[in-house]
Scaffold this motif. Sequence first.
Motif, PDB file in Angstrom:
ATOM      1  N   LYS A  58     -23.286  13.249  -7.115  1.00 53.01           N
ATOM      2  CA  LYS A  58     -23.628  12.137  -6.337  1.00 53.01           C
ATOM      3  C   LYS A  58     -24.740  11.263  -7.517  1.00 53.01           C
ATOM      4  O   LYS A  58     -24.531  10.148  -7.841  1.00 53.01           O
ATOM      5  CB  LYS A  58     -24.205  11.862  -5.001  1.00 53.01           C
ATOM      6  CG  LYS A  58     -24.745  10.786  -4.699  1.00 53.01           C
ATOM      7  CD  LYS A  58     -25.548  10.942  -3.192  1.00 53.01           C
ATOM      8  CE  LYS A  58     -25.707   9.803  -2.396  1.00 53.01           C
ATOM      9  NZ  LYS A  58     -26.167   8.607  -3.332  1.00 53.01           N
ATOM     10  N   GLN A  59     -25.666  12.231  -8.051  1.00 48.82           N
ATOM     11  CA  GLN A  59     -26.358  11.610  -9.121  1.00 48.82           C
ATOM     12  C   GLN A  59     -25.713  10.997 -10.194  1.00 48.82           C
ATOM     13  O   GLN A  59     -26.142   9.929 -10.725  1.00 48.82           O
ATOM     14  CB  GLN A  59     -27.502  12.795  -9.491  1.00 48.82           C
ATOM     15  CG  GLN A  59     -28.542  13.257  -8.491  1.00 48.82           C
ATOM     16  CD  GLN A  59     -29.214  14.269  -8.966  1.00 48.82           C
ATOM     17  OE1 GLN A  59     -28.921  15.186  -9.944  1.00 48.82           O
ATOM     18  NE2 GLN A  59     -30.357  14.616  -8.082  1.00 48.82           N
ATOM     19  N   VAL A  99     -10.530  13.929   7.478  1.00 49.76           N
ATOM     20  CA  VAL A  99     -11.681  13.620   7.860  1.00 49.76           C
ATOM     21  C   VAL A  99     -12.174  12.983   9.301  1.00 49.76           C
ATOM     22  O   VAL A  99     -12.627  13.318  10.068  1.00 49.76           O
ATOM     23  CB  VAL A  99     -12.485  12.946   6.519  1.00 49.76           C
ATOM     24  CG1 VAL A  99     -13.916  12.276   7.226  1.00 49.76           C
ATOM     25  CG2 VAL A  99     -12.744  13.564   5.380  1.00 49.76           C
ATOM     26  N   ALA A 100     -11.147  11.799   9.386  1.00 52.38           N
ATOM     27  CA  ALA A 100     -11.111  11.058  10.716  1.00 52.38           C
ATOM     28  C   ALA A 100     -10.777  11.926  11.661  1.00 52.38           C
ATOM     29  O   ALA A 100     -11.412  11.972  12.842  1.00 52.38           O
ATOM     30  CB  ALA A 100     -10.365   9.921  10.640  1.00 52.38           C
ATOM     31  N   ALA A 133     -15.973  16.930   2.076  1.00 51.27           N
ATOM     32  CA  ALA A 133     -15.978  15.659   2.053  1.00 51.27           C
ATOM     33  C   ALA A 133     -17.122  14.836   1.729  1.00 51.27           C
ATOM     34  O   ALA A 133     -18.094  15.374   1.851  1.00 51.27           O
ATOM     35  CB  ALA A 133     -15.301  15.029   3.485  1.00 51.27           C
ATOM     36  N   GLU A 134     -16.863  13.886   0.846  1.00 49.96           N
ATOM     37  CA  GLU A 134     -18.060  12.884   0.636  1.00 49.96           C
ATOM     38  C   GLU A 134     -18.699  12.331   1.986  1.00 49.96           C
ATOM     39  O   GLU A 134     -18.242  11.898   2.963  1.00 49.96           O
ATOM     40  CB  GLU A 134     -17.808  11.968  -0.250  1.00 49.96           C
ATOM     41  CG  GLU A 134     -17.498  12.121  -1.729  1.00 49.96           C
ATOM     42  CD  GLU A 134     -17.121  11.061  -2.806  1.00 49.96           C
ATOM     43  OE1 GLU A 134     -17.785  10.199  -2.490  1.00 49.96           O
ATOM     44  OE2 GLU A 134     -16.251  11.469  -3.593  1.00 49.96           O
ATOM     45  N   MET A 135     -20.101  12.536   1.965  1.00 44.41           N
ATOM     46  CA  MET A 135     -20.760  11.975   3.230  1.00 44.41           C
ATOM     47  C   MET A 135     -20.679  10.700   3.576  1.00 44.41           C
ATOM     48  O   MET A 135     -20.623  10.243   4.587  1.00 44.41           O
ATOM     49  CB  MET A 135     -22.154  12.488   3.182  1.00 44.41           C
ATOM     50  CG  MET A 135     -22.394  13.974   3.373  1.00 44.41           C
ATOM     51  SD  MET A 135     -21.871  14.466   5.053  1.00 44.41           S
ATOM     52  CE  MET A 135     -20.710  15.883   4.483  1.00 44.41           C
ATOM     53  N   ALA A 136     -20.439   9.862   2.494  1.00 45.06           N
ATOM     54  CA  ALA A 136     -20.202   8.389   2.841  1.00 45.06           C
ATOM     55  C   ALA A 136     -18.940   8.088   3.517  1.00 45.06           C
ATOM     56  O   ALA A 136     -18.847   7.449   4.240  1.00 45.06           O
ATOM     57  CB  ALA A 136     -20.245   7.617   1.511  1.00 45.06           C
ATOM     58  N   GLN A 137     -17.907   8.874   2.980  1.00 45.52           N
ATOM     59  CA  GLN A 137     -16.646   8.697   3.807  1.00 45.52           C
ATOM     60  C   GLN A 137     -16.840   9.339   5.256  1.00 45.52           C
ATOM     61  O   GLN A 137     -16.192   8.801   6.122  1.00 45.52           O
ATOM     62  CB  GLN A 137     -15.675   9.760   3.115  1.00 45.52           C
ATOM     63  CG  GLN A 137     -14.370   9.671   3.491  1.00 45.52           C
ATOM     64  CD  GLN A 137     -13.253  10.562   2.711  1.00 45.52           C
ATOM     65  OE1 GLN A 137     -13.752  11.636   2.322  1.00 45.52           O
ATOM     66  NE2 GLN A 137     -12.018  10.052   2.379  1.00 45.52           N
ATOM     67  N   ALA A 141     -15.966   7.237   8.912  1.00 45.82           N
ATOM     68  CA  ALA A 141     -15.419   7.871   9.695  1.00 45.82           C
ATOM     69  C   ALA A 141     -15.970   7.951  11.047  1.00 45.82           C
ATOM     70  O   ALA A 141     -15.663   7.549  12.249  1.00 45.82           O
ATOM     71  CB  ALA A 141     -14.626   8.942   9.399  1.00 45.82           C
ATOM     72  N   VAL A 142     -17.389   8.306  11.137  1.00 50.62           N
ATOM     73  CA  VAL A 142     -18.176   8.466  12.117  1.00 50.62           C
ATOM     74  C   VAL A 142     -18.347   6.893  12.806  1.00 50.62           C
ATOM     75  O   VAL A 142     -18.194   6.997  14.143  1.00 50.62           O
ATOM     76  CB  VAL A 142     -19.499   9.123  12.025  1.00 50.62           C
ATOM     77  CG1 VAL A 142     -20.503   9.073  13.240  1.00 50.62           C
ATOM     78  CG2 VAL A 142     -19.183  10.504  11.789  1.00 50.62           C
TER      79      VAL A 142
END
Length: 148
Positions: A58-59, A99-100, A133-137, A141-142
């Motif tokens: 991410k950095q 992810v969904a 999974a990437e937390m942004a994704q 989805a949440v």
Amino acid sequence: MSLKDRITEDMKAAMRAKDTGRLGTIRLLQAAVKQKEVDERVELDDAAVVGLVDKLIKQRRDSIDAFTKAGRQDLADKEAAEVQVLQAYLPARLSPGEVAAEVKALVAELGASGPGDMGKVMGAARQRLAGKAEMAQVSAAVKAALAG
């Protein structure tokens, strides 16, 4: 073989192959692992190392954006090469559909409804999907699951 052992073996292989770009990135990862272990006085397991790799990636992606905006493509390319090396240490990523589905299952398990439960669902999702999974994704989805 643990992930830390694999990183050490890959470092030795990069040394033998005189692959300086790969070697530098692996050394950076190993230093980050050792720093975290020393700071927290714990032995990191594979899940914690995966979390650390995720953070480093991410950095790098943030740096790529900044370098690209500043017109420094040479530095952006260097960061992109580091991302490629680091991604080898992550488990297989879930597709957006998977992810969904995981998020919908979590929402049902927790009995969450509405945007007010976002934090509760994200905490559980972070536990279950860390490194997968990437937390942004996951966050997107949440939001979608709680809105509909």
